[in-house]
Design a protein around this motif. Structure first.
Motif, PDB file in Angstrom:
ATOM      1  N   GLY A  51     111.528 -11.133  52.858  1.00  0.00           N
ATOM      2  CA  GLY A  51     111.156 -12.187  53.794  1.00  0.00           C
ATOM      3  C   GLY A  51     111.585 -11.954  55.228  1.00  0.00           C
ATOM      4  O   GLY A  51     111.863 -12.910  55.957  1.00  0.00           O
ATOM      5  N   ALA A  56     109.045 -13.609  57.861  1.00  0.00           N
ATOM      6  CA  ALA A  56     109.179 -15.060  57.877  1.00  0.00           C
ATOM      7  C   ALA A  56     110.507 -15.473  58.502  1.00  0.00           C
ATOM      8  O   ALA A  56     110.578 -16.453  59.257  1.00  0.00           O
ATOM      9  CB  ALA A  56     109.065 -15.616  56.462  1.00  0.00           C
ATOM     10  N   PHE A  96     100.882 -19.530  59.959  1.00  0.00           N
ATOM     11  CA  PHE A  96     101.442 -20.789  59.475  1.00  0.00           C
ATOM     12  C   PHE A  96     100.660 -22.000  59.989  1.00  0.00           C
ATOM     13  O   PHE A  96     100.825 -23.107  59.470  1.00  0.00           O
ATOM     14  CB  PHE A  96     102.911 -20.916  59.891  1.00  0.00           C
ATOM     15  N   GLN A 121      99.126 -19.826  55.752  1.00  0.00           N
ATOM     16  CA  GLN A 121      99.228 -18.549  55.055  1.00  0.00           C
ATOM     17  C   GLN A 121     100.544 -17.868  55.425  1.00  0.00           C
ATOM     18  O   GLN A 121     101.116 -18.137  56.487  1.00  0.00           O
ATOM     19  CB  GLN A 121      98.059 -17.635  55.433  1.00  0.00           C
ATOM     20  N   TRP A 122     100.987 -16.960  54.556  1.00  0.00           N
ATOM     21  CA  TRP A 122     102.147 -16.137  54.893  1.00  0.00           C
ATOM     22  C   TRP A 122     101.710 -15.038  55.860  1.00  0.00           C
ATOM     23  O   TRP A 122     100.636 -14.458  55.700  1.00  0.00           O
ATOM     24  CB  TRP A 122     102.755 -15.509  53.644  1.00  0.00           C
ATOM     25  N   LYS A 148     114.633 -17.360  49.861  1.00  0.00           N
ATOM     26  CA  LYS A 148     113.819 -18.153  48.929  1.00  0.00           C
ATOM     27  C   LYS A 148     114.653 -19.173  48.164  1.00  0.00           C
ATOM     28  O   LYS A 148     114.401 -19.461  46.987  1.00  0.00           O
ATOM     29  CB  LYS A 148     113.053 -17.235  47.969  1.00  0.00           C
ATOM     30  N   THR A 164     109.179 -24.272  51.318  1.00  0.00           N
ATOM     31  CA  THR A 164     107.847 -24.402  50.709  1.00  0.00           C
ATOM     32  C   THR A 164     107.794 -25.409  49.569  1.00  0.00           C
ATOM     33  O   THR A 164     106.731 -25.586  48.965  1.00  0.00           O
ATOM     34  CB  THR A 164     107.383 -23.037  50.159  1.00  0.00           C
ATOM     35  N   GLN A 183     101.516 -20.071  44.349  1.00  0.00           N
ATOM     36  CA  GLN A 183     100.771 -18.983  44.974  1.00  0.00           C
ATOM     37  C   GLN A 183      99.728 -18.420  44.015  1.00  0.00           C
ATOM     38  O   GLN A 183      98.668 -17.951  44.445  1.00  0.00           O
ATOM     39  CB  GLN A 183     101.754 -17.884  45.396  1.00  0.00           C
ATOM     40  N   SER A 240     106.273 -18.092  42.824  1.00  0.00           N
ATOM     41  CA  SER A 240     106.066 -17.969  44.265  1.00  0.00           C
ATOM     42  C   SER A 240     105.231 -19.149  44.759  1.00  0.00           C
ATOM     43  O   SER A 240     104.274 -19.566  44.105  1.00  0.00           O
ATOM     44  CB  SER A 240     105.356 -16.655  44.586  1.00  0.00           C
ATOM     45  N   GLU A 274     103.250 -21.246  48.172  1.00  0.00           N
ATOM     46  CA  GLU A 274     102.604 -21.173  49.478  1.00  0.00           C
ATOM     47  C   GLU A 274     103.332 -22.112  50.446  1.00  0.00           C
ATOM     48  O   GLU A 274     104.025 -23.053  50.015  1.00  0.00           O
ATOM     49  CB  GLU A 274     101.135 -21.595  49.375  1.00  0.00           C
ATOM     50  N   PRO A 275     103.197 -21.894  51.774  1.00  0.00           N
ATOM     51  CA  PRO A 275     103.768 -22.854  52.721  1.00  0.00           C
ATOM     52  C   PRO A 275     103.219 -24.255  52.472  1.00  0.00           C
ATOM     53  O   PRO A 275     102.084 -24.421  52.020  1.00  0.00           O
ATOM     54  CB  PRO A 275     103.306 -22.310  54.081  1.00  0.00           C
TER      55      PRO A 275
END
Length: 476
Positions: free
Chosen positions: A39, A42, A96, A102-103, A348, A392, A413, A445, A447-448
């Protein structure tokens, strides 16, 4: 002539400004490191986003300059090294901002970003000289796989080959490496070198590395440039591989093998790679860092199994061996900078329920225990945090079989649907055999959560504590 003199004067002024900033401790070089999928992109995006949008909803109550009302503003300014790519902050924020968000694309090469942070000094000597001081923060980001090459600087081709071959013969790599090892074993090391043959086998080795990283989720990948070559794609300097049959070569024959032989060309390319790629990278970047954050995704390996987790532990140790640590004073900052603050961040953290964050920190501490034990003798400030650069999920409670259980809610995700899930318990120590047998962890996982406007702050967990540890002592 006048134009040349003006340019030279500007360069001198720039260098003088840099020297002054480092002398009065108003300059920090921050290395953001970590392996693939930890990450980094991010993290840097969120860190910059929180600083430049402070006052627009940023939650930075643990960052003293903000908490004490001394933070004035921050902005991006031209970076110090013009020959290095600029970190693409705008594209990351734009990702974002999409609906759905989206990442951003991950890092594929070295990039830099400089932030100027204006604040009111309260405790430092600067308070007697100015009402508003400026701290310059240089952030350097690069693929974590490149870090794993640094130990090669202290190895011969023979030593490196033996180490890599030993890895290839261990599970889970061994299931996929048999054909490659057999092909290398059949080579005549003293035969005339064939560039086409070397390129073919090097390509096969590179494909193995990709498989290990992308399919198996392994972390220890060498050479790192093979899977993230950047400008070196298809260059002969990346066309070598570990040799597996040194016991079949007489010692003097190997030492005297010319570069026109197969083994001699492999050795020559390995040496060239060390000097022109790894050594250059080290000299241009690593010796200048004075703060470091190491990002680690401990959760994905918990899904993958004991061998993948052990590989992460070994890769993390290799990364940390190569940095130049030590207490940093004025003279060392000017002439021999050393890393004096080191933050280990378990990323995370929003993918596990809040009461598991303590276990996540404890697990990362276990992963880096030997390194931290060694660095304690170097009087380095160290801290371990569980963070989410971009939050997230939302945490809550759900009733299961008549009792309340902690759960997370977010957008999967995989299914792109909103789900509610209890991911399981994070082990507080390095997992034992029974943990893997039970399969008690289900990492998912996400998504935002929702798109942001360009002036809005990304939701996060503990980025304010990250800023306080890395910058707080320079903004007193």
């Amino acid at each position: 002539m006048a134009l040349i003199k003006k340019e030279q004067l500007e360069k001198l002024k720039h260098k003088a400004g840099e020297l002054l900033n480092r002398t009065i401790d108003q300059h920090i070089t921050l290395a953001v490191t970590g392996l693939s999928r930890s990450g980094k992109t991010a993290f840097i995006t969120s860190l910059v986003n929180q600083l430049i949008n402070e006052g627009n909803g940023a939650q930075l109550s643990f960052f003293n300059p903000v908490h004490q009302g001394r933070f004035i503003a921050a902005k991006r300014v031209p970076q110090k090294h013009f020959h290095i790519s600029r970190f693409d902050y705008d594209s990351a924020v734009n990702a974002f901002s999409q609906n759905p968000p989206q990442w951003p694309e991950p890092t594929k090469g070295i990039s830099e970003l400089r932030i100027a942070i204006k604040y009111q000094p309260k405790e430092s000597l600067l308070k007697y000289a100015t009402e508003a001081a400026t701290l310059y923060l240089d952030i350097t980001d690069y693929p974590g796989e490149w870090l794993l090459d640094l130990p090669m600087l202290n190895q011969t081709f023979e030593q490196w080959s033996m180490q890599m071959v030993a890895l290839l013969k261990q599970a889970p790599r061994s299931e996929y490496s048999q054909g490659f090892l057999e092909k290398v074993k059949q080579l005549d090391p003293l035969a005339p070198a064939s560039e086409e043959l070397l390129a073919e086998i090097a390509k096969e080795y590179t494909e193995l590395l990709h498989l290990y990283r992308e399919k198996l989720g392994l972390s220890l990948i060498q050479p790192g440039r093979f899977i993230l070559p950047a400008e070196l794609a298809d260059a002969p300097i990346l066309q070598f591989f570990p040799y597996s049959a040194f016991d079949s070569i007489e010692g003097n024959a190997y030492q005297n093998a010319g570069d026109d032989t197969l083994i001699g060309m492999l050795r020559a390319r390995f040496i060239e790679y060390k000097e022109r790629v790894v050594g250059k990278f080290y000299k241009e970047h690593f010796v200048n860092f004075d703060r470091q954050i190491v990002l680690a995704d401990c959760l994905t390996p918990l899904n993958k199994g004991a061998e993948i987790f052990a590989d992460l532990e070994q890769a993390t140790a290799l990364i940390l061996e190569s940095f130049n640590y030590g207490k940093s004073g004025v003279l060392s900052r000017l002439f021999s900078p050393k890393i004096d603050k080191l933050l280990f961040a378990a990323t995370k953290a929003d993918h596990v329920t809040p009461e598991q964050h303590g276990n996540l920190v404890s697990l990362l501490n276990q992963l880096v225990h030997s390194t931290k034990h060694h660095l304690n003798f170097e009087t380095i400030d160290m801290k371990t945090l569980a963070v989410a650069s971009v939050k997230t999920t939302n945490a809550g409670k759900s009733v299961y079989q008549g009792r309340e259980v902690p759960v997370l809610q977010g957008i999967s995700q995989q299914s792109q649907q909103k789900i509610t899930v209890f991911p399981g318990t994070v082990p507080a120590r390095l997992p034992k055999a029974d943990f893997w047998q039970k399969g008690g962890f289900n990492f998912i996982s996400f998504e935002p959560i929702a798109p942001i406007e360009s002036h809005q702050c990304l939701p996060h967990l503990r980025m304010d504590q990250v800023l306080q540890f890395l910058l707080g002592d320079k903004m007193r």
